[in-house]
Structures are given as structure tokens and as C-alpha cells.
Design an enzyme around this catalytic site. Structure first.
Site, PDB file in Angstrom:
ATOM      1  N   GLY A 171      -6.838   3.336   1.487  1.00  0.00           N
ATOM      2  CA  GLY A 171      -5.821   2.313   1.295  1.00  0.00           C
ATOM      3  C   GLY A 171      -4.442   2.898   1.102  1.00  0.00           C
ATOM      4  O   GLY A 171      -3.733   3.221   2.067  1.00  0.00           O
ATOM      5  N   CYS A 172      -4.047   3.031  -0.152  1.00  0.00           N
ATOM      6  CA  CYS A 172      -2.667   3.417  -0.450  1.00  0.00           C
ATOM      7  C   CYS A 172      -2.354   4.875  -0.114  1.00  0.00           C
ATOM      8  O   CYS A 172      -1.211   5.199   0.205  1.00  0.00           O
ATOM      9  CB  CYS A 172      -2.357   3.110  -1.913  1.00  0.00           C
ATOM     10  SG  CYS A 172      -2.398   1.327  -2.254  1.00  0.00           S
ATOM     11  N   VAL A 173      -3.352   5.758  -0.184  1.00  0.00           N
ATOM     12  CA  VAL A 173      -3.103   7.152   0.204  1.00  0.00           C
ATOM     13  C   VAL A 173      -2.858   7.228   1.701  1.00  0.00           C
ATOM     14  O   VAL A 173      -1.886   7.854   2.150  1.00  0.00           O
ATOM     15  CB  VAL A 173      -4.269   8.068  -0.210  1.00  0.00           C
ATOM     16  CG1 VAL A 173      -4.068   9.475   0.346  1.00  0.00           C
ATOM     17  CG2 VAL A 173      -4.396   8.116  -1.726  1.00  0.00           C
TER      18      VAL A 173
ATOM     19  N   SER B  29       0.518   5.689   2.605  1.00  0.00           N
ATOM     20  CA  SER B  29       1.600   6.581   2.183  1.00  0.00           C
ATOM     21  C   SER B  29       1.689   7.799   3.089  1.00  0.00           C
ATOM     22  O   SER B  29       2.786   8.295   3.381  1.00  0.00           O
ATOM     23  CB  SER B  29       1.386   7.017   0.730  1.00  0.00           C
ATOM     24  OG  SER B  29       1.380   5.905  -0.142  1.00  0.00           O
TER      25      SER B  29
ATOM     26  N   PRO C  68       0.784  -1.235   0.000  1.00  0.00           N
ATOM     27  CA  PRO C  68       0.000   0.000   0.000  1.00  0.00           C
ATOM     28  C   PRO C  68       0.817   1.288   0.000  1.00  0.00           C
ATOM     29  O   PRO C  68       0.528   2.210  -0.768  1.00  0.00           O
ATOM     30  CB  PRO C  68      -0.849  -0.129   1.280  1.00  0.00           C
ATOM     31  CG  PRO C  68      -1.001  -1.593   1.480  1.00  0.00           C
ATOM     32  CD  PRO C  68       0.314  -2.186   1.048  1.00  0.00           C
TER      33      PRO C  68
END
Length: 214
Positions: A149-151, A154, A120
Site C-alpha cells: 500500500g503506502c510503501v 511512496s 497512500p
């Protein structure tokens, strides 16, 4: 508890990190699959991409580095580990699949960095943190998919690596508004400043990068 959510959180979390002096724009996983109605990942997030593309144009105009991330797996997900085992839609990101390509309208430029990842966070298992540090970046500006998720992953890793982190709400999207709004709320409370497209564009334009205004 009778307090509303905003008032309750202000007791403990009511601080702004502000912006840095040397930002970079990170565009997380704007993949074709999220825009393909025939794909299980379809999320109807065209507005988020349009916003991110506008922010990207201003970033280039002001000489601000732009990083694109992509998710890519070998056939069978051999390099995807437990994430690939758990999240079955990740098969849409197997190398060679149309759904794994960048979304229509997002064509990488020669002066943009592409980070390939399997998990992710844009930082986990990649060289992104060291690349940004070498470039003198102090402020990571996040756009992308998906917010929950990935935001979010990060965002947490960006802050953990020591970067001031800004999340552009208009330029992030999710398949359902509830996780989108909940994660924006939580990131803003603890890890980043969640800002609007207009705010980030105004910030970018305020920077004196040595490049003339368009």
C-alpha cells in the site's frame, strides 16, 4: 510460458540504480493499529518495526535526516476523500484514536520531520518532495507499512520526483506474505533497489557526513 519469474524479468528488468550521495530515511506509517491485535489493521509486523528502528538509529548516528509519516483524518473522514470512502479501516486513523498514534517504541525526536498525509503516498498532497529537494537529498530510503500500500505508492512517487529510491525489505511489512513479496519484487524490477537491513546500514556507515563514528 516455461521460464521462471526471475529469468523472465531479467530479460527486461535487470538493472540496479545504486545509492546516492545524500540519503534520507523515510519511515512510512508505523502506526499503533498495525500492532494492536484488537484492531482490524493488525498485521503482526513487529519484526519490520524492529528492523526500521535499528536503521533509524544508524541514520541518526551518521547525521542522515529521518522523516516519519502519519495518516490523520478529521472526524468523519471529511478530508479523506474517495480513499476514506473505499478503505473502511482508515477510520482507525481518525485524529484522537489510539490506533492512529505512532507504534510503541517509535517516539518522534525533535530533529525528525513528521509528514501528515491522507493518501497512500508520502509525497501526494504533502511538502515532502520540496523539503527533501531543499535539503539536497538525492536518495530516499523507504521503510514502513504496508508494503503493498503506502510503501509502494511512496516508492513510485519518490522515483517519479527524481529521487534514487531504496526499499529496505526487512523494515517493511504487510498483513500477508504474498502481497509483501510480490510488491517487493515489482518495486525492485521497475522503481527502486530493494535491499536488506544489513546493506542499508553498511551504506549509511560508509558515508562521510562529517560526524564522527560512534
Amino acid at each position: 510460458m516455461t521460464q521462471n519469474l526471475d529469468d523472465n524479468y531479467k530479460i527486461a528488468y535487470d538493472n540496479k540504480a545504486g545509492f546516492g550521495k545524500s540519503p534520507a530515511l523515510v519511515m512510512v506509517d508505523f502506526a499503533h493499529g498495525y500492532f494492536d491485535p484488537d484492531c482490524v489493521l493488525y498485521a503482526g509486523v513487529d519484526d519490520a518495526l524492529a528492523s526500521a528502528l535499528r536503521v533509524r538509529e544508524i541514520a541518526h548516528e551518521m547525521g542522515i535526516p529521518v522523516i516519519l509519516t502519519e495518516v490523520t483524518y478529521q472526524r468523519g473522514g471529511l478530508n479523506g476523500g474517495r480513499f476514506f470512502e473505499k478503505a473502511k479501516p482508515l477510520s482507525c486513523f481518525v485524529k484522537g484514536e489510539k490506533t492512529a498514534e505512532f507504534a510503541q517504541g517509535l517516539v518522534p525526536r525533535d530533529d525528525e520531520i513528521i509528514v501528515t498525509k491522507q493518501y497512500p503516498s508520502a509525497f501526494f498532497g504533502t511538502s515532502l518532495a520540496s523539503t527533501l529537494t531543499a535539503m539536497g537529498i538525492d536518495n530516499v530510503v523507504l521503510t514502513g507499512l504496508t508494503t503493498s500500500g503506502c510503501v509502494r505508492a511512496s516508492c513510485v512517487d519518490s522515483m517519479s520526483h527524481g529521487f534514487i529510491t531504496s526499499v529496505v525489505a526487512d523494515a517493511c511489512g504487510d498483513r500477508h506474505p504474498a502481497p509483501h513479496e510480490a510488491n517487493l519484487f515489482d518495486m525492485n524490477a521497475k522503481y527502486a533497489d530493494v535491499v536488506s537491513e544489513a546493506e542499508i546500514i553498511a551504506f549509511f556507515r560508509s558515508l562521510k557526513t562529517g560526524k564522527p563514528d560512534a
